[in-house]
Design an enzyme around this catalytic site. Structure first.
Site, mmCIF file in Angstrom:
data_model
loop_
_atom_site.group_PDB
_atom_site.id
_atom_site.type_symbol
_atom_site.label_atom_id
_atom_site.label_comp_id
_atom_site.label_asym_id
_atom_site.label_seq_id
_atom_site.Cartn_x
_atom_site.Cartn_y
_atom_site.Cartn_z
ATOM 1 N N GLU A 15 0.840 -1.207 0.000
ATOM 2 C CA GLU A 15 0.000 0.000 0.000
ATOM 3 C C GLU A 15 0.869 1.248 0.000
ATOM 4 O O GLU A 15 1.701 1.394 0.892
ATOM 5 C CB GLU A 15 -0.935 -0.012 1.220
ATOM 6 N N HIS A 41 -7.807 2.022 0.823
ATOM 7 C CA HIS A 41 -7.856 1.698 2.260
ATOM 8 C C HIS A 41 -8.624 2.777 3.052
ATOM 9 O O HIS A 41 -8.068 3.433 3.935
ATOM 10 C CB HIS A 41 -6.433 1.526 2.826
HETATM 11 P P1 NAD Z 1 -12.491 -8.991 15.325
HETATM 12 O O1 NAD Z 1 -11.292 -9.405 16.102
HETATM 13 O O2 NAD Z 1 -13.708 -8.558 16.058
HETATM 14 O O3 NAD Z 1 -12.913 -10.155 14.312
HETATM 15 C C1 NAD Z 1 -11.995 -10.906 13.579
HETATM 16 C C2 NAD Z 1 -12.537 -12.318 13.486
HETATM 17 O O4 NAD Z 1 -11.665 -13.081 12.627
HETATM 18 C C3 NAD Z 1 -12.577 -13.030 14.848
HETATM 19 O O5 NAD Z 1 -13.898 -13.458 15.143
HETATM 20 C C4 NAD Z 1 -11.632 -14.206 14.659
HETATM 21 O O6 NAD Z 1 -12.065 -15.376 15.332
HETATM 22 C C5 NAD Z 1 -11.694 -14.392 13.142
HETATM 23 N N1 NAD Z 1 -10.602 -15.216 12.629
HETATM 24 C C6 NAD Z 1 -9.326 -15.317 13.088
HETATM 25 N N2 NAD Z 1 -8.666 -16.240 12.360
HETATM 26 C C7 NAD Z 1 -9.531 -16.736 11.448
HETATM 27 C C8 NAD Z 1 -9.436 -17.721 10.421
HETATM 28 N N3 NAD Z 1 -8.308 -18.397 10.220
HETATM 29 N N4 NAD Z 1 -10.518 -17.938 9.658
HETATM 30 C C9 NAD Z 1 -11.675 -17.254 9.853
HETATM 31 N N5 NAD Z 1 -11.833 -16.340 10.827
HETATM 32 C C10 NAD Z 1 -10.774 -16.074 11.609
HETATM 33 O O7 NAD Z 1 -11.983 -7.834 14.358
HETATM 34 P P2 NAD Z 1 -12.879 -6.764 13.566
HETATM 35 O O8 NAD Z 1 -12.951 -5.508 14.353
HETATM 36 O O9 NAD Z 1 -14.117 -7.404 13.080
HETATM 37 O O10 NAD Z 1 -11.905 -6.466 12.324
HETATM 38 C C11 NAD Z 1 -11.644 -7.484 11.346
HETATM 39 C C12 NAD Z 1 -10.496 -7.077 10.457
HETATM 40 O O11 NAD Z 1 -10.873 -5.948 9.679
HETATM 41 C C13 NAD Z 1 -9.265 -6.573 11.219
HETATM 42 O O12 NAD Z 1 -8.433 -7.647 11.598
HETATM 43 C C14 NAD Z 1 -8.584 -5.675 10.238
HETATM 44 O O13 NAD Z 1 -7.629 -6.435 9.526
HETATM 45 C C15 NAD Z 1 -9.705 -5.271 9.279
HETATM 46 N N6 NAD Z 1 -9.976 -3.825 9.289
HETATM 47 C C16 NAD Z 1 -9.880 -3.145 8.119
HETATM 48 C C17 NAD Z 1 -10.151 -1.779 8.081
HETATM 49 C C18 NAD Z 1 -10.068 -1.010 6.795
HETATM 50 O O14 NAD Z 1 -9.817 0.178 6.830
HETATM 51 N N7 NAD Z 1 -10.311 -1.625 5.661
HETATM 52 C C19 NAD Z 1 -10.511 -1.102 9.256
HETATM 53 C C20 NAD Z 1 -10.636 -1.839 10.430
HETATM 54 C C21 NAD Z 1 -10.366 -3.197 10.436
#
Ligand code: NAD
Length: 299
Positions: free
Chosen positions: A253, A274
């Site tokens: 990125e 992003h």
């Molecule tokens: P969260 O921790 O609440 O949820 C993540 C989920 O992924 C958990 O329930 C976990 O059990 C699951 N997980 C872990 N390993 C896994 C696997 N191998 N297979 C399937 N599921 C699995 O996090 P969240 O707040 O929901 O955020 C999720 C993701 O979104 C973050 O990790 C981050 O990478 C991404 N994010 C992106 C942006 C963006 O700007 N695009 C912003 C915020 C978060």
């Protein structure tokens, strides 16, 4: 008086609120890593977003540091284990951007279903591509959510309101929507990713998984670069296994690498820079949560 350095942009109101707590705040939101390494020894706390990477060599110079606060969800930009070994607390603001990312993922699905980006681009180019832009509806389709945490569940709830069937895959979650990965890949018209990028999730979707997906399915990726094998995605899109993909995150990125540029430029790809957490409301919530953490650890 505790000293705090803010290394990435944070709302001005939030900075004033931290000063009102009696903390000596230095805003250095364009500081380079070399400059930071020279001054970090003076500070009790640091606030970072995604620009500033906090790795072991920097942590080793942070002799007074008590807390690293990351405004955002992931902690992949911080060497957490190393910081904790040195007695430095590491915190983030995990819930602040949940709704912003869930709404964006939904927007990405609409963009794919109705070719919104192409519709706008053709209008601006002076074309009237009405016939070529026949879309589909989300109602009645199946959404497969991979990673059923905060964002995944928030998206699932919104999708159900639109009349979609929701299935989810998450080995660490028990919920009535959970199915196996094989079932999810087979059933879903849309697959949306909401899990962290770890060794376990690296290239979780690659050639074998794309081959299992419904012909003509769509992929939405607002999780983290590295979860999707981008070379395999390019093949799946150009060979027509997948009808399209919408992406907010990339393995690099900004994506300047030639192969990544080719993926971004495909007409069936909607590419965003992003912007998942980039709403006024989410940024305000991140500011409020940072203030709470500063109060807890430094005031
Ligand atoms: P969260 O921790 O609440 O949820 C993540 C989920 O992924 C958990 O329930 C976990 O059990 C699951 N997980 C872990 N390993 C896994 C696997 N191998 N297979 C399937 N599921 C699995 O996090 P969240 O707040 O929901 O955020 C999720 C993701 O979104 C973050 O990790 C981050 O990478 C991404 N994010 C992106 C942006 C963006 O700007 N695009 C912003 C915020 C978060």
């Amino acid at each position: 008086m505790a000293k705090l350095i803010i290394c990435d942009p944070v709302a001005a109101d939030a900075v004033e609120a931290m000063r009102a707590l009696g903390v000596d705040v230095d805003v250095r939101d364009d500081i380079t890593l070399d400059e930071l390494a020279e001054v970090i020894g003076e500070y009790d706390g640091m606030v970072v977003r995604s620009r500033t990477k906090v790795r072991a060599p920097l942590i080793d110079k942070a002799t007074k540091l008590k807390v690293i606060i990351r405004g955002g969800v992931g902690l992949d930009s911080i060497d957490v284990a190393h910081a904790e070994e040195k007695g430095i607390a590491v915190c983030n603001t995990p819930a602040a951007s949940t709704n912003a990312v869930a709404e964006l993922a939904l927007g990405m699905m609409f963009a794919l279903a109705r070719h919104l980006a192409r519709a706008d681009a053709t209008m601006k180019a002076g074309e009237w591509a009405k016939k070529a832009l026949k879309g589909t509806e989300l109602a009645g389709k199946t959404l497969g959510v991979i990673g059923y945490g905060r964002i995944g569940k928030a998206l699932g709830e919104k999708a159900k309101v639109l009349g979609m069937t929701v299935v989810a895959y998450d080995p660490y979650c028990t919920h009535e929507d959970i199915v196996s990965m094989d079932e999810l890949l087979k059933q879903s018209d849309y697959i949306s990713l909401h899990l962290p990028h770890t060794d376990e999730t690296h290239h979780l979707l690659s050639t074998a998984q794309f081959a299992q997906m419904k012909p003509g399915a769509y992929l939405v990726d607002a999780a983290r670069g590295g979860v999707v094998d981008e070379a395999a995605l390019y093949v799946a899109l150009t060979e027509g296994t997948l009808a399209g993909a919408a992406r907010d995150v990339y393995s690099q990125e900004p994506p300047t690498d030639e192969a990544l540029r080719k993926l971004v430029e495909l007409p069936q790809v909607v590419a965003l820079p992003h912007i998942g957490a980039g709403t006024v409301e989410a940024q305000n919530r991140i500011g409020e949560e940072i203030i709470k953490l500063v109060k807890e650890h430094l005031a």
